[in-house]
Design an enzyme around this catalytic site. Sequence first.
Site, PDB file in Angstrom:
ATOM      1  N   CYS A   1      -1.387   1.167  10.517  1.00 54.30           N
ATOM      2  CA  CYS A   1      -1.637   0.016   9.650  1.00 54.30           C
ATOM      3  C   CYS A   1      -0.368  -0.772   9.330  1.00 54.30           C
ATOM      4  CB  CYS A   1      -2.296   0.490   8.352  1.00 54.30           C
ATOM      5  SG  CYS A   1      -2.745  -0.884   7.262  1.00 54.30           S
TER       6      CYS A   1
ATOM      7  N   CYS B   1     -21.138   1.993   5.035  1.00 49.78           N
ATOM      8  CA  CYS B   1     -20.596   1.410   6.263  1.00 49.78           C
ATOM      9  C   CYS B   1     -19.358   2.226   6.621  1.00 49.78           C
ATOM     10  CB  CYS B   1     -20.239  -0.056   6.020  1.00 49.78           C
ATOM     11  SG  CYS B   1     -19.346  -0.858   7.373  1.00 49.78           S
TER      12      CYS B   1
ATOM     13  N   ARG C   1     -20.942  -2.250  15.157  1.00 48.42           N
ATOM     14  CA  ARG C   1     -20.159  -3.480  15.127  1.00 48.42           C
ATOM     15  C   ARG C   1     -18.871  -3.326  15.924  1.00 48.42           C
ATOM     16  NH1 ARG C   1     -18.676  -3.814   9.722  1.00 48.42           N
ATOM     17  NH2 ARG C   1     -20.884  -4.200   9.375  1.00 48.42           N
TER      18      ARG C   1
ATOM     19  N   CYS D   1       0.831  -1.205   0.000  1.00 48.78           N
ATOM     20  CA  CYS D   1       0.000   0.000   0.000  1.00 48.78           C
ATOM     21  C   CYS D   1       0.870   1.261   0.000  1.00 48.78           C
ATOM     22  CB  CYS D   1      -0.922   0.007   1.220  1.00 48.78           C
ATOM     23  SG  CYS D   1      -2.063   1.415   1.221  1.00 48.78           S
TER      24      CYS D   1
ATOM     25  N   CYS E   1     -17.097  -9.650   4.266  1.00 50.35           N
ATOM     26  CA  CYS E   1     -16.441  -8.361   4.048  1.00 50.35           C
ATOM     27  C   CYS E   1     -15.137  -8.574   3.281  1.00 50.35           C
ATOM     28  CB  CYS E   1     -16.160  -7.681   5.386  1.00 50.35           C
ATOM     29  SG  CYS E   1     -17.649  -7.434   6.376  1.00 50.35           S
TER      30      CYS E   1
ATOM     31  N   CYS F   1      -0.712   5.491   6.616  1.00 51.46           N
ATOM     32  CA  CYS F   1      -1.513   5.450   7.847  1.00 51.46           C
ATOM     33  C   CYS F   1      -0.685   4.814   8.973  1.00 51.46           C
ATOM     34  CB  CYS F   1      -2.791   4.661   7.624  1.00 51.46           C
ATOM     35  SG  CYS F   1      -3.758   5.217   6.194  1.00 51.46           S
TER      36      CYS F   1
END
Length: 287
Positions: free
Chosen positions: A38, A168, A238, A31, A75, A35
């Site tokens: 992460c 979401c 959730r 990626c 997901c 962030c």
Amino acid sequence: EIVSAVGQVRKKFFGNRIKMNFLLNIQSGLCPEDCNYCSQARGSKAPIPKYSMVGESTFCDAAIMARDVGATRLCLVASGRGPSDREVTQVVQGVEAVKKKDPNLEICACLGLLKEGQAEQLYEAGVFAYNHNLNTSENFYGDICSTHTFADRKETVTLAKDEGLSPCSGALFGMGETIDDILDVCYSLRALNPDSVPINFLIPITGTPLAKLNELTPQKCLRILSAFRLMFPDREVRIAGGREVHLRTMQPLGLHLANSIFIGDYLTTKGQSVGADLEMIRDAGFE
């Protein structure tokens, strides 16, 4: 006392039911975003698997595993800033293969920042929801990421919603944010009006900039969940990543606030065993 009171709100709208969600990491690592939380981010030294988009058979195998453990939503999460047109096509093909065998399984995609038209393609393939978390307050966002903005994230949630997908969007806590930051992101999310709100608690991962940060307690996590239940009384709240690490023995109390959990493992970290999750749900009087 807080859990007991706020639990009445959860009970009014969702009774004693727990929705279970199963996660598949369809593209790992590699990626370009930075962030800080992460393990898949640029500059992360975390020892994680790195692979490009998985094939249709892996999508279908995950769907079978999801059903086997009682999950009603699968997901699909891909690392990266956002999907290329080729990657969207690959996801579309995988989703179509899943829906052909199991048309009633809910599919949620989480592929990063979207371009116009991509959400519509996903919707037409059978994707039900799109996840893109705001993660923290607009004021604090620059402290955890410099390669995209809070506004970019809001724009993707809005785009997904406008092109037919169920929005979401949630947040991640334990990154050094203040109480004001927690409330600010709560209000920002409410303005977006998502259908489901995942609440993540930071898992400090070796090799990431936040590896040594561990400031959450079970009580703080329960207060955060309580605040979100009150702000989103009739929406799916959730408990997502980090519940095993930070709620620990208090996990069953979290079920009195949230009406949904991930079952099984997360993106690059292990969750509680499926058997332990199912036992916890039964023992707490939920179904």
